[in-house]
Design a protein around this motif. Structure first.
Motif, PDB file in Angstrom:
ATOM      1  N   LYS A  29       0.830  -1.211   0.000  1.00  0.00           N
ATOM      2  CA  LYS A  29       0.000   0.000   0.000  1.00  0.00           C
ATOM      3  C   LYS A  29       0.861   1.256   0.000  1.00  0.00           C
ATOM      4  CE  LYS A  29      -3.878   2.197   2.408  1.00  0.00           C
ATOM      5  NZ  LYS A  29      -4.830   2.101   3.546  1.00  0.00           N
ATOM      6  N   ASP A  38       1.404   2.075  -3.447  1.00  0.00           N
ATOM      7  CA  ASP A  38       0.192   1.977  -4.280  1.00  0.00           C
ATOM      8  C   ASP A  38       0.243   0.823  -5.279  1.00  0.00           C
ATOM      9  OD1 ASP A  38      -1.121   4.146  -3.099  1.00  0.00           O
ATOM     10  OD2 ASP A  38      -0.077   5.577  -4.382  1.00  0.00           O
ATOM     11  N   ASP A  39       0.795  -0.311  -4.844  1.00  0.00           N
ATOM     12  CA  ASP A  39       0.826  -1.490  -5.704  1.00  0.00           C
ATOM     13  C   ASP A  39      -0.467  -2.273  -5.476  1.00  0.00           C
ATOM     14  OD1 ASP A  39       1.304  -3.780  -7.148  1.00  0.00           O
ATOM     15  OD2 ASP A  39       3.362  -4.052  -6.444  1.00  0.00           O
ATOM     16  N   HIS A  40      -1.520  -1.847  -6.162  1.00  0.00           N
ATOM     17  CA  HIS A  40      -2.841  -2.434  -5.930  1.00  0.00           C
ATOM     18  C   HIS A  40      -2.911  -3.889  -6.375  1.00  0.00           C
ATOM     19  CE1 HIS A  40      -4.672   1.340  -4.665  1.00  0.00           C
ATOM     20  NE2 HIS A  40      -4.009   1.936  -5.643  1.00  0.00           N
ATOM     21  N   GLN A  73      -9.244  -4.110  -5.328  1.00  0.00           N
ATOM     22  CA  GLN A  73      -7.880  -3.596  -5.499  1.00  0.00           C
ATOM     23  C   GLN A  73      -7.383  -3.834  -6.926  1.00  0.00           C
ATOM     24  OE1 GLN A  73      -6.023  -1.774  -3.481  1.00  0.00           O
ATOM     25  NE2 GLN A  73      -7.599  -1.796  -1.879  1.00  0.00           N
TER      26      GLN A  73
END
Length: 448
Positions: A230, A233-235, A268
């Protein structure tokens, strides 16, 4: 916390005692504290002061009424008692002074035993890692990140072949090492890369605990992996971690949690730019598992259909993340069979699992054992006792080659389902082979 003086370090004979080593690897601090007390004369009140714990908490640990699981507490114990980091699955501690490259000869004050002299050679400061740490530059390059990714891929391969229990200390040590690197000033690309590596290592650690059915520890590391992903921002990777947590929830008989977690994973994935169809296919199959555990037949079939539809859209040039490449056609087929098996649809499950088992790579011992026991259970559900026992018998060899409580759990379930047929020749032959290959599973009990 003030550092303990060198004169109060633990004796070499204690640090190299196999019982102490085993207790540290298992993080059995009740045994560790007891041995520190009896062998080093460091009493509970002193342990408490050194490790920044309360005396009552130390007493509860020694009495077996409390476990110490949090990483910051484990690090304080390592630092306070001078237990080398590698013994507890940590990175090398800052107080572990590297050996100088020039050694000043001195007369020994007392003769050491030859055994102690040999064992001392393995102490921190004289091992290869310590020597390499002396020579290593703190300036990282892309090749460093590539090397770390390569080691993670190797860990996963070895996990499939042997199980993760013996790998865990090395993986945790590397995780803490990377976390340490993140505390230093880095360029944005390098920092993002380190966050991604740390997230992968935390997920792998969580997986090894999950495979050992140590669910509390697994959840802690999965949560750590989620936070690391997170932060950058590595969804897609967050979706991957949530999918792992969903699968664990099915094993804990928490199907509602499993469904909520996989739904969050899919959210996500949809939020990520460029999520590949292979990732979406894997997530749809995890959704099928959750619905099947709940007994939602229609929703399970819909999720299976979506998984196959997404998989059919995969292109060879898709930029799949490395962590999802395991989800190939064989995995799709066997997971489809397992989803039907969870619903009790043995007639649909059996041919799919059998087909996938024929394709399974010979070195993937856990996969072969795991899927063979699933196949045996579906065959037994269909009244094919001889085939089921033969399949389960073949699964014993890969099961013996790997340390996996999940695999052992599936073996126990199959063994229990054999109860009505215990006197049949096929069941007798299976139990005989079980006692031969995995005697620990049956010693002292009629059940494994």
């Amino acid at each position: 916390m003030p550092e303990p003086s060198r004169s109060k370090e633990l004796p070499v004979s204690l640090l190299t005692d196999p019982v102490m080593i085993e207790a540290c690897q298992a993080r059995d601090f009740g045994r560790v504290f007891q041995m520190v007390k009896t062998r080093a004369g460091i009493y509970p009140s002193m342990i408490a002061r050194r490790c920044d714990l309360t005396p009552s908490r130390v007493g509860e640990v020694i009495d077996g009424r409390r476990q110490l699981l949090h990483m910051d507490v484990i690090e304080r114990i390592s630092d306070g008692l001078r237990i080398p980091g590698h013994m507890l699955g940590l990175a090398r501690r800052t107080w572990e002074t590297p050996q100088n490259l020039t050694v000043t000869p001195h007369e020994p004050t007392e003769a050491a035993s030859s055994a102690d002299a040999q064992l001392a050679a393995g102490l921190p400061g004289t091992d290869v890692d310590s020597i390499l740490a002396l020579a290593a530059e703190r300036d990282l390059s892309p090749s460093t990140l590539n090397a770390l990714h390569s080691s993670i891929a190797d860990y996963w391969r070895r996990d499939d072949e042997h199980g993760g229990e013996t790998l865990r200390p090395a993986v945790v040590g590397q995780l803490r090492y990377v976390i340490g690197l993140l505390k230093e000033e880095r360029s944005s690309p390098m920092r993002d890369g380190l966050h991604g590596i740390a997230a992968e290592l935390a997920r792998l650690t969580g997986w090894t605990y999950f495979d050992a059915c140590q669910y509390h520890q697994a959840r802690a590391y999965f949560t750590e992996a989620l936070g690391l992903a997170k932060a950058v921002d590595d969804h897609q990777f967050m979706a991957n971690v949530l999918a792992c947590m969903s699968l664990q929830a099915t094993y804990q008989d928490k199907p509602g949690d499993a469904l909520a977690l996989v739904a969050a994973a899919q959210d996500q994935a949809r939020a990520a730019a460029g999520t590949t169809t292979r990732v979406l296919s894997m997530l749809a199959m995890r959704e099928a598992f959750a619905h099947a555990t709940l007994g939602n037949r229609g929703a399970t079939h819909t999720a299976i259909s979506e998984a196959h539809t997404y998989f059919g859209r995969i292109r060879t040039d898709d930029p799949d993340p490395a962590w999802v490449t395991y989800f190939d056609e064989t995995k799709l087929v066997v997971d489809t069979g397992i989803a039907h098996g969870r619903l009790g649809e043995a007639a649909l499950a059996e041919p799919l699992i059998a087909d996938a088992l024929r394709r399974e790579h010979a070195t993937n011992h856990r996969g072969r054992a795991f899927h063979a026991f699933w196949l045996a259970r579906t065959q037994l559900q269909r009244g094919k006792l001889d085939e089921a026992c033969h399949t389960a018998m073949e699964a014993l060899v890969p099961a013996a080659a790997i340390s996996s409580q999940r695999v052992a759990g599936h073996l126990r379930e199959f063994y229990e389902q054999l109860e009505p047929f215990r006197r049949e020749p096929a069941a007798v032959a299976f139990e005989s082979r079980l006692r031969e290959v995995l005697p620990r599973q049956v010693s002292g009990s009629p059940r494994p």
